[in-house]
Structure formats: structure tokens, C-alpha cells
Design an enzyme around this catalytic site. Structure first.
Site, PDB file in Angstrom:
ATOM      1  CB  THR A 164      -0.851  -0.040   1.289  1.00 29.37           C
ATOM      2  OG1 THR A 164      -1.801  -1.068   1.157  1.00 29.37           O
ATOM      3  CG2 THR A 164      -1.546   1.273   1.581  1.00 29.37           C
ATOM      4  NE  ARG A 196     -10.096  -6.174   3.008  1.00 26.32           N
ATOM      5  CZ  ARG A 196      -8.984  -5.446   3.093  1.00 26.32           C
ATOM      6  NH1 ARG A 196      -8.609  -4.699   2.087  1.00 26.32           N
ATOM      7  NH2 ARG A 196      -8.250  -5.460   4.182  1.00 26.32           N
ATOM      8  CB  VAL A 197     -14.624  -1.720   1.983  1.00 34.35           C
ATOM      9  CG1 VAL A 197     -14.066  -0.348   2.294  1.00 34.35           C
ATOM     10  CG2 VAL A 197     -15.515  -1.663   0.751  1.00 34.35           C
ATOM     11  CG  ASP A 199      -6.608   0.031   6.312  1.00 35.31           C
ATOM     12  OD1 ASP A 199      -6.516  -0.935   5.528  1.00 35.31           O
ATOM     13  OD2 ASP A 199      -5.711   0.890   6.445  1.00 35.31           O
ATOM     14  CB  THR A 239       0.946   0.385   5.065  1.00 33.36           C
ATOM     15  OG1 THR A 239       1.121  -0.925   4.514  1.00 33.36           O
ATOM     16  CG2 THR A 239       2.229   0.767   5.792  1.00 33.36           C
ATOM     17  N   GLY A 240      -0.752  -1.974   6.369  1.00 32.54           N
ATOM     18  CA  GLY A 240      -0.760  -3.192   7.166  1.00 32.54           C
ATOM     19  C   GLY A 240      -2.060  -3.934   7.003  1.00 32.54           C
ATOM     20  CG  HIS A 241      -4.488  -7.801   8.694  1.00 34.03           C
ATOM     21  ND1 HIS A 241      -5.535  -7.881   9.572  1.00 34.03           N
ATOM     22  CD2 HIS A 241      -4.731  -8.721   7.737  1.00 34.03           C
ATOM     23  CE1 HIS A 241      -6.370  -8.829   9.166  1.00 34.03           C
ATOM     24  NE2 HIS A 241      -5.902  -9.352   8.055  1.00 34.03           N
ATOM     25  N   GLY A 242      -5.533  -4.612   7.016  1.00 33.43           N
ATOM     26  CA  GLY A 242      -6.631  -3.642   7.057  1.00 33.43           C
ATOM     27  C   GLY A 242      -7.656  -3.910   8.136  1.00 33.43           C
TER      28      GLY A 242
HETATM   29  N1  LIG Z   1      -1.095  -3.423   2.124  1.00 38.84           N
HETATM   30  C1  LIG Z   1      -1.888  -2.838   2.941  1.00 38.84           C
HETATM   31  O1  LIG Z   1      -1.503  -1.995   3.680  1.00 38.84           O
HETATM   32  C2  LIG Z   1      -3.299  -3.338   2.878  1.00 38.84           C
HETATM   33  C3  LIG Z   1      -4.354  -2.377   3.261  1.00 38.84           C
HETATM   34  N2  LIG Z   1      -4.143  -1.785   4.558  1.00 38.84           N
HETATM   35  C4  LIG Z   1      -5.671  -3.099   3.231  1.00 38.84           C
HETATM   36  O2  LIG Z   1      -5.943  -3.855   4.120  1.00 38.84           O
HETATM   37  O3  LIG Z   1      -6.398  -2.963   2.289  1.00 38.84           O
END
Ligand SMILES: NC(=O)C[C@H](N)C(=O)O
EC number: 3.4.19.5
Length: 310
Positions: free
Chosen positions: A167, A195-196, A198, A218-221
Site C-alpha cells: 500500500t 471487501r473494503v 481500512d 499500511t498493514g492488515h486492514g
Molecule cells: N497493504 C496494505 O496496507 C493493505 C491495506 N491496509 C488493506 O488492508 O487494504
């Protein structure tokens, strides 16, 4: 201390062969944003252009290069927020737009809403004269390869999700003290259709307030949403913590409470900045006072002159 721009190119584990290209991409994005700020441009222009440059770069999971959903299709999310008025705009699950971050900005500027989704967002894009691009032009061979790999019954989707993110996001303060943030993503690999994450949600995928600062995560949404990560970082700053302390507290909470990993770039109104992450890596770059800082692993902070193009 002003102006300043800080960008990230995603938290996770970046494969070795892509790490250098990711660093080159974030440095280029920070330089793009900083050039705007140096000419007296706004923080909003700087973050949108910095993110646009990473959306156009196929190395990142945003715009061209986005990961694919379960059906092998692209669905992208993006947000912008203006710290002066708290105005924000977002799009979710958009498909045929090269630069979702620019569409998010149009939602902020031209509608009374904060977020448009899927077909409605596409219709709005058409009405604004945003060019439609074929979805295939946004799909890279790398994204296709990873999608196929994840369909394999032996695939470990969790490992893969936490493995290669990408991201993109930016935060900036301009010379007038205005603050903005922008984030853009293709989301999580092999996500369900519709899927939506964060990213398009205010306070989760970004927040900017001239009185406190700005965050792009960024990370696990799903984990980011559970703890409203961006607003949580700013909450700690409101309580007197520095951007770095606030980021570490919020990321530690996300890890402990919901087992989520990720990273953030943060600024405060004085121009103090931080790039922090709980994942193995996060590519990031920051431009301030003629210097470009950048790093990928914990503890890294390389510095070179902003002017020197590599
Ligand atoms: N790569 C990411 O940061 C993924 C993003 N935060 C999502 O979950 O959509």
C-alpha cells in the site's frame, strides 16, 4: 522544520529482488512531494502527487500493480484528508481508474459525501471526465502470478498476506502549516469481492488535523480498522507523545490486542516526523530541510541531499 513530506510504500516483507525498486520508488515519491512544497505548494497537492507517482509505479500495491481479489480482478481503495477543514474524500472498490487518489480528492472537492464506492464511484469518475483505463492495463504479471499461487490448495494465505504488502501513503505539512494525508491500495491479496479495507475509512486509513498532525498507515486492514489506527496515533499525540512514541504505542496496541502488524508515517504541525512499523519491513522516505531520509528495515535512516537524483 517546514515544509516536510513523508511517504511509505507498504509494510510487510518485501522480497529481496523488489526491495531496491521499492526504495527507489518511495524516494522518487518523496522528492515529487517535496518539490511541490518547496515552490510554496499545498500539503494536499504534495501528498496527492507523491501517492500518484507510487500508483503509477507497478512495484507497489496501488493503482497499476494492485493485488487481485479472489476472482482475479482489481478493486482499489483510496483516501485523502485536509487537516485545515477536516474535509476528506475516499473511494472504495474502484476498478478502471489509474489514479484512485485523484478520484478521492474529487469526491472531497466536488461532492457532499466522504466516500463513493464501486459502480457509483465509476459513474462519478466519468461525470468528472476522469479517463477510464482498461482493467488489464493495471494488472501486472507479478500480481497475476501471486493470485494464482494463492489459489493453490497448499498456499498459506496468512503468510502471504503478511508477506508482501505495498500500500502507498503520504503525509505533509506545507509552509503555511497546513497538513494533509493520502493513502491508496489494491487491498489484500485474494480478498473477497466487495471487501473494503481500512484505507477509505476516515481515522483508519488516514487522518489529518492541523491542530494535531497527520497519519497514513499500511498493514492488515481489518486489524487497522479494529483499533482505528490513524486516530489512535493522533490520540497519543494529543496526550503529549511525540510522533515516534505515539506511533510505537499505537502499533504495539494493534499487535497485542488484535495480532495485527503494520506501519505508519506521521507528522506534527511543527514538522516533527516519524516512520515506524511493527512488520519486518516498511519502505519509507522523508524530505525536509534539503535532506532525504529513507529506510526499509528497523533502525535504518539513510540520508542524502534531496537534490541528488539517483
Ligand atoms: N497493504 C496494505 O496496507 C493493505 C491495506 N491496509 C488493506 O488492508 O487494504
Amino acid at each position: 522544520m517546514l515544509p516536510v513530506v513523508v511517504v511509505h510504500g507498504g509494510a510487510g516483507h518485501i522480497p529481496k529482488e523488489r526491495a531496491e525498486l521499492s526504495t527507489i520508488g518511495v524516494k522518487e515519491a518523496a522528492r515529487t512531494g517535496y518539490a511541490i512544497l518547496q515552490k510554496g505548494g499545498s500539503a494536499m497537492d504534495a501528498v496527492v502527487e507523491a501517492v500518484t507517482s507510487m500508483e503509477n509505479n507497478p512495484r507497489f500495491n496501488a493503482g497499476r500493480g494492485s493485488v487481485l481479489n479472489m476472482k482475479g480482478e482489481i478493486e482499489m481503495d483510496a483516501i485523502v484528508m485536509d487537516g485545515k477543514s477536516l474535509a476528506s474524500g475516499a473511494v472504495s472498490a474502484v476498478r478502471s481508474v489509474a489514479n484512485p487518489v485523484q478520484l478521492a480528492r474529487l469526491v472531497m472537492e466536488k461532492t457532499n459525501h466522504l466516500c463513493l464506492t464501486a459502480e457509483g464511484a465509476s459513474k462519478f469518475a466519468r461525470s468528472m471526465g476522469v479517463p477510464e483505463v482498461p482493467e488489464e492495463s493495471l494488472i501486472t504479471d507479478y500480481a497475476k502470478m501471486r493470485w494464482k499461487k494463492n489459489l493453490d490448495p497448499d498456499a498459506n494465505p496468512v503468510e502471504c498476506q503478511m508477506g508482501k504488502m505495498g500500500t502507498v501513503g503520504a503525509v505533509a505539512v506545507d509552509i503555511d502549516g497546513n497538513i494533509a494525508c493520502a493513502t491508496s491500495t489494491g487491498g489484500m491479496i485474494n480478498k473477497m469481492e466487495g471487501r473494503v479495507g481500512d484505507t477509505p475509512c476516515v481515522g483508519c486509513g488516514g487522518y489529518a488535523d492541523n491542530k494535531i498532525g497527520a497519519v497514513s498507515p499500511t498493514g492488515h486492514g481489518e486489524a487497522i480498522m479494529k483499533v482505528t489506527l490513524s486516530r489512535l496515533v493522533l490520540f497519543h499525540m494529543e496526550q503529549g507523545k511525540t510522533p515516534e512514541e505515539a506511533s510505537d504505542l499505537a502499533l504495539a496496541y494493534m499487535k497485542e490486542r488484535v495480532e495485527g502488524l503494520g506501519g505508519v508515517v506521521v507528522v506534527d504541525p511543527k514538522g516533527t516526523w516519524a516512520a515506524r512499523f511493527s512488520s519486518l519491513q516498511m519502505s519509507w522516505a522523508a524530505a525536509q530541510q534539503g535532506e532525504l531520509h529513507f529506510g526499509l528495515y528497523h533502525g535504518e535512516d539513510f540520508v542524502e541531499p534531496v537534490q541528488e537524483h539517483t
